[in-house]
Design a protein around this motif. Structure first.
Motif, PDB file in Angstrom:
ATOM      1  N   ASP A   1       2.211   9.939   2.920  1.00 41.63           N
ATOM      2  CA  ASP A   1       1.667  10.815   1.893  1.00 41.63           C
ATOM      3  C   ASP A   1       2.021  12.274   2.178  1.00 41.63           C
ATOM      4  OD1 ASP A   1      -0.242  11.260  -0.443  1.00 41.63           O
ATOM      5  OD2 ASP A   1      -1.186  12.463   1.122  1.00 41.63           O
ATOM      6  N   ALA A   2       1.846  12.694   3.432  1.00 45.64           N
ATOM      7  CA  ALA A   2       2.135  14.083   3.793  1.00 45.64           C
ATOM      8  C   ALA A   2       3.618  14.405   3.632  1.00 45.64           C
ATOM      9  CB  ALA A   2       1.687  14.338   5.235  1.00 45.64           C
ATOM     10  N   MET A   3       4.490  13.488   4.056  1.00 45.16           N
ATOM     11  CA  MET A   3       5.927  13.728   3.937  1.00 45.16           C
ATOM     12  C   MET A   3       6.359  13.844   2.483  1.00 45.16           C
ATOM     13  SD  MET A   3       7.868  11.496   6.851  1.00 45.16           S
ATOM     14  CE  MET A   3       7.402   9.930   6.115  1.00 45.16           C
ATOM     15  N   LEU A   4       5.863  12.953   1.638  1.00 46.17           N
ATOM     16  CA  LEU A   4       6.260  12.971   0.228  1.00 46.17           C
ATOM     17  C   LEU A   4       5.821  14.258  -0.455  1.00 46.17           C
ATOM     18  CD1 LEU A   4       5.587   9.287  -0.841  1.00 46.17           C
ATOM     19  CD2 LEU A   4       7.797  10.460  -0.913  1.00 46.17           C
ATOM     20  N   ARG A   5       4.630  14.713  -0.150  1.00 47.73           N
ATOM     21  CA  ARG A   5       4.125  15.916  -0.818  1.00 47.73           C
ATOM     22  C   ARG A   5       4.908  17.159  -0.383  1.00 47.73           C
ATOM     23  NH1 ARG A   5      -0.629  14.751  -3.689  1.00 47.73           N
ATOM     24  NH2 ARG A   5      -1.343  12.630  -3.275  1.00 47.73           N
ATOM     25  N   GLU A   6       5.554  17.099   0.792  1.00 45.58           N
ATOM     26  CA  GLU A   6       6.425  18.184   1.212  1.00 45.58           C
ATOM     27  C   GLU A   6       7.846  18.017   0.650  1.00 45.58           C
ATOM     28  OE1 GLU A   6       6.406  18.337   5.443  1.00 45.58           O
ATOM     29  OE2 GLU A   6       4.312  19.004   5.584  1.00 45.58           O
ATOM     30  N   LEU A   7       8.324  16.765   0.603  1.00 49.55           N
ATOM     31  CA  LEU A   7       9.707  16.514   0.208  1.00 49.55           C
ATOM     32  C   LEU A   7       9.930  16.584  -1.289  1.00 49.55           C
ATOM     33  CD1 LEU A   7      12.604  15.617   0.977  1.00 49.55           C
ATOM     34  CD2 LEU A   7      11.800  13.240   0.817  1.00 49.55           C
ATOM     35  N   LEU A   8       8.990  16.091  -2.086  1.00 47.96           N
ATOM     36  CA  LEU A   8       9.199  16.007  -3.532  1.00 47.96           C
ATOM     37  C   LEU A   8       9.537  17.362  -4.160  1.00 47.96           C
ATOM     38  CD1 LEU A   8       6.436  13.390  -4.352  1.00 47.96           C
ATOM     39  CD2 LEU A   8       8.891  13.096  -4.776  1.00 47.96           C
ATOM     40  N   PRO A   9       8.846  18.443  -3.822  1.00 53.52           N
ATOM     41  CA  PRO A   9       9.242  19.743  -4.403  1.00 53.52           C
ATOM     42  C   PRO A   9      10.656  20.159  -3.996  1.00 53.52           C
ATOM     43  CG  PRO A   9       7.005  19.858  -3.532  1.00 53.52           C
ATOM     44  CD  PRO A   9       7.586  18.558  -3.054  1.00 53.52           C
TER      45      PRO A   9
ATOM     46  N   GLU B   1       0.813  -1.211   0.000  1.00 59.89           N
ATOM     47  CA  GLU B   1       0.000   0.000   0.000  1.00 59.89           C
ATOM     48  C   GLU B   1       0.850   1.267   0.000  1.00 59.89           C
ATOM     49  OE1 GLU B   1      -3.279   2.473  -0.051  1.00 59.89           O
ATOM     50  OE2 GLU B   1      -3.115   0.330  -0.494  1.00 59.89           O
ATOM     51  N   GLY B   2       1.966   1.248   0.725  1.00 65.61           N
ATOM     52  CA  GLY B   2       2.845   2.416   0.734  1.00 65.61           C
ATOM     53  C   GLY B   2       3.361   2.752  -0.653  1.00 65.61           C
ATOM     54  N   THR B   3       3.561   1.747  -1.490  1.00 68.04           N
ATOM     55  CA  THR B   3       4.006   1.970  -2.863  1.00 68.04           C
ATOM     56  C   THR B   3       2.928   2.707  -3.647  1.00 68.04           C
ATOM     57  OG1 THR B   3       4.991  -0.248  -2.626  1.00 68.04           O
ATOM     58  CG2 THR B   3       5.211   0.847  -4.755  1.00 68.04           C
ATOM     59  N   ARG B   4       1.677   2.308  -3.436  1.00 66.99           N
ATOM     60  CA  ARG B   4       0.575   2.996  -4.111  1.00 66.99           C
ATOM     61  C   ARG B   4       0.469   4.449  -3.640  1.00 66.99           C
ATOM     62  NH1 ARG B   4      -4.891  -0.077  -4.580  1.00 66.99           N
ATOM     63  NH2 ARG B   4      -4.611  -0.351  -2.329  1.00 66.99           N
ATOM     64  N   VAL B   5       0.621   4.668  -2.350  1.00 67.42           N
ATOM     65  CA  VAL B   5       0.590   6.029  -1.819  1.00 67.42           C
ATOM     66  C   VAL B   5       1.694   6.869  -2.472  1.00 67.42           C
ATOM     67  CG1 VAL B   5       1.005   7.406   0.263  1.00 67.42           C
ATOM     68  CG2 VAL B   5      -0.483   5.403   0.378  1.00 67.42           C
ATOM     69  N   ALA B   6       2.892   6.297  -2.557  1.00 69.99           N
ATOM     70  CA  ALA B   6       4.018   7.017  -3.152  1.00 69.99           C
ATOM     71  C   ALA B   6       3.780   7.290  -4.631  1.00 69.99           C
ATOM     72  CB  ALA B   6       5.302   6.216  -2.965  1.00 69.99           C
ATOM     73  N   ALA B   7       3.234   6.327  -5.349  1.00 70.71           N
ATOM     74  CA  ALA B   7       2.961   6.517  -6.781  1.00 70.71           C
ATOM     75  C   ALA B   7       2.017   7.694  -6.999  1.00 70.71           C
ATOM     76  CB  ALA B   7       2.379   5.242  -7.376  1.00 70.71           C
ATOM     77  N   ASN B   8       0.957   7.747  -6.204  1.00 68.55           N
ATOM     78  CA  ASN B   8      -0.008   8.834  -6.355  1.00 68.55           C
ATOM     79  C   ASN B   8       0.613  10.186  -6.014  1.00 68.55           C
ATOM     80  OD1 ASN B   8      -1.980   6.991  -7.104  1.00 68.55           O
ATOM     81  ND2 ASN B   8      -2.792   6.778  -5.030  1.00 68.55           N
ATOM     82  N   ALA B   9       1.458  10.209  -4.977  1.00 61.11           N
ATOM     83  CA  ALA B   9       2.091  11.470  -4.581  1.00 61.11           C
ATOM     84  C   ALA B   9       3.061  11.960  -5.648  1.00 61.11           C
ATOM     85  CB  ALA B   9       2.804  11.291  -3.244  1.00 61.11           C
ATOM     86  N   ILE B  10       3.878  11.053  -6.186  1.00 67.84           N
ATOM     87  CA  ILE B  10       4.842  11.442  -7.219  1.00 67.84           C
ATOM     88  C   ILE B  10       4.114  11.955  -8.458  1.00 67.84           C
ATOM     89  CG2 ILE B  10       6.607  10.574  -8.801  1.00 67.84           C
ATOM     90  CD1 ILE B  10       7.371   8.555  -6.537  1.00 67.84           C
ATOM     91  N   ALA B  11       3.101  11.210  -8.897  1.00 65.72           N
ATOM     92  CA  ALA B  11       2.380  11.586 -10.110  1.00 65.72           C
ATOM     93  C   ALA B  11       1.653  12.921  -9.957  1.00 65.72           C
ATOM     94  CB  ALA B  11       1.391  10.488 -10.479  1.00 65.72           C
ATOM     95  N   ALA B  12       1.272  13.264  -8.729  1.00 65.25           N
ATOM     96  CA  ALA B  12       0.505  14.497  -8.506  1.00 65.25           C
ATOM     97  C   ALA B  12       1.376  15.718  -8.265  1.00 65.25           C
ATOM     98  CB  ALA B  12      -0.432  14.300  -7.307  1.00 65.25           C
ATOM     99  N   THR B  13       2.693  15.538  -8.147  1.00 61.51           N
ATOM    100  CA  THR B  13       3.577  16.649  -7.819  1.00 61.51           C
ATOM    101  C   THR B  13       4.117  17.311  -9.082  1.00 61.51           C
ATOM    102  OG1 THR B  13       4.234  15.555  -5.749  1.00 61.51           O
ATOM    103  CG2 THR B  13       5.647  17.326  -6.555  1.00 61.51           C
ATOM    104  N   PRO B  14       3.889  18.604  -9.247  1.00 63.63           N
ATOM    105  CA  PRO B  14       4.417  19.306 -10.428  1.00 63.63           C
ATOM    106  C   PRO B  14       5.935  19.155 -10.527  1.00 63.63           C
ATOM    107  CG  PRO B  14       2.818  20.683  -9.280  1.00 63.63           C
ATOM    108  CD  PRO B  14       3.070  19.496  -8.396  1.00 63.63           C
ATOM    109  N   GLY B  15       6.400  18.940 -11.740  1.00 66.66           N
ATOM    110  CA  GLY B  15       7.832  18.793 -11.969  1.00 66.66           C
ATOM    111  C   GLY B  15       8.318  17.365 -11.872  1.00 66.66           C
ATOM    112  N   TRP B  16       7.416  16.425 -11.556  1.00 65.86           N
ATOM    113  CA  TRP B  16       7.800  15.018 -11.430  1.00 65.86           C
ATOM    114  C   TRP B  16       7.067  14.165 -12.467  1.00 65.86           C
ATOM    115  CZ3 TRP B  16      11.462  12.634  -8.524  1.00 65.86           C
ATOM    116  CH2 TRP B  16      12.090  13.414  -7.542  1.00 65.86           C
TER     117      TRP B  16
END
Length: 304
Positions: A172-180, A10-25
């Motif tokens: 999910d929250a950490m990835l959306r902050e870290l990815l940018p 499930e964590g992989t799915r969470v990460a996939a959605n976060a990466i795909a939703a982040t501008p520039g990724w």
């Protein structure tokens, strides 16, 4: 920024959605276990629909350090490889093929509880506070510099399922902050303090066997720690496995003369079994290996 994501839960799915939703990724590919190896993870998730939804390639991989997969990694030319929900150690050749930029995830407050089965261990150890951690993968095990950490409380009645869900929210929250931040330039991370590091050992399904000689509170904690999405705590009745999914310690055996492992109460909600401290475990949700139907005798196995 091109990302390769490796995982099978499930964590992989969470990460996939976060990466795909982040501008520039761009989520270039998801590498995951082929369906025939799904049993490696009790919480396996089929990621084919996720990859298709985000337009990412789906790469089946049995061993992430195999030369053939390393060649595929090089061909993908990802800027960063994310390893989230994957039980295999990423060796030096793997990290070299990824250009040394590999981000890992661990559901524990690193450097505490490095290793395996950390969600069950968090409950078994009666931890009051835990954390989700993102870090750069190095040549150790869960030992690289920390990129992000999110702490939260462990509730008194926490189960594997509820704790798992909390970790997914934190991830999910950490990835959306870290990815940018990663897209803007190098993020070195914070070196872990080895002086306070601890390690959690691997747990197998057989470790879920109940020993009724233990105190009721400890048996209840085992039930909570290894329940869904994990294989569950179990005992035996008339030679058949009984898996206990939900239970609570109680004093309903106080006036019952019985040995540990004996059933001392049956009611409309379930049944109760005497434990080693004279208290009982009131079983509320269970199933038998044969059919899922109740099949109980006066004495249960597993240490009685």
């Amino acid at each position: 920024m091109r990302a390769l994501l490796i995982g099978a839960v499930e964590g992989t799915r969470v990460a996939a959605n976060a990466i795909a939703a982040t501008p520039g990724w761009e989520l270039a590919a998801i590498a995951t276990l082929p369906p025939e190896l799904a049993a490696r993870h009790s919480d396996f998730v089929d990621l084919a629909p996720v990859a298709a939804h985000h337009g990412a390639s789906l790469v089946p991989v049995a061993q992430c350090n195999a030369p053939a997969f390393l060649e595929e990694m090089r061909a993908l030319a990802a800027d960063i490889v994310f390893v989230i929900g994957w039980s295999q150690i990423c060796g030096p050749e793997f990290r070299a093929a990824a250009g040394g930029r590999v981000v890992g995830y661990h559901p524990a407050p690193l450097p505490r509880l490095r290793g395996r089965a950390v969600i069950p261990w968090t409950i078994l150890l009666d931890e009051k506070i835990t954390a989700s951690s993102l870090f750069w993968i190095d040549d150790g095990v869960d030992s690289g510099p920390l990129l992000a950490q999110r702490f939260f409380h462990v509730a008194p009645g926490e189960t594997a399922g509820t704790l798992y869900a909390k970790h997914m929210t934190a991830l999910d929250a950490m990835l959306r902050e870290l990815l940018p931040q990663l897209a803007q330039g190098p993020v070195p991370g914070e070196v872990q303090d080895e002086a306070v590091a601890t390690w959690a050992t691997r747990r197998r399904p057989s470790d879920g066997q109940i020993d009724w000689r233990e105190p009721a509170e400890q048996v209840e904690r085992l039930v909570r720690a290894v329940g869904r999405p994990y294989p569950g705590a179990f005992t035996d009745a008339a030679g058949k496995r009984v898996t206990i999914w939900s239970a609570r310690a109680c004093a309903c055996a106080d006036r019952k003369h019985a040995s540990p492992g004996q059933v001392v109460l049956r009611d409309e909600t379930g049944f109760a079994v005497r434990c080693g401290d004279g208290r009982a475990l009131h079983v509320l949700d269970f199933e038998t290996a044969a059919s899922g139907a109740p099949m109980l005798h006066s004495v249960l196995g597993g240490g009685a």
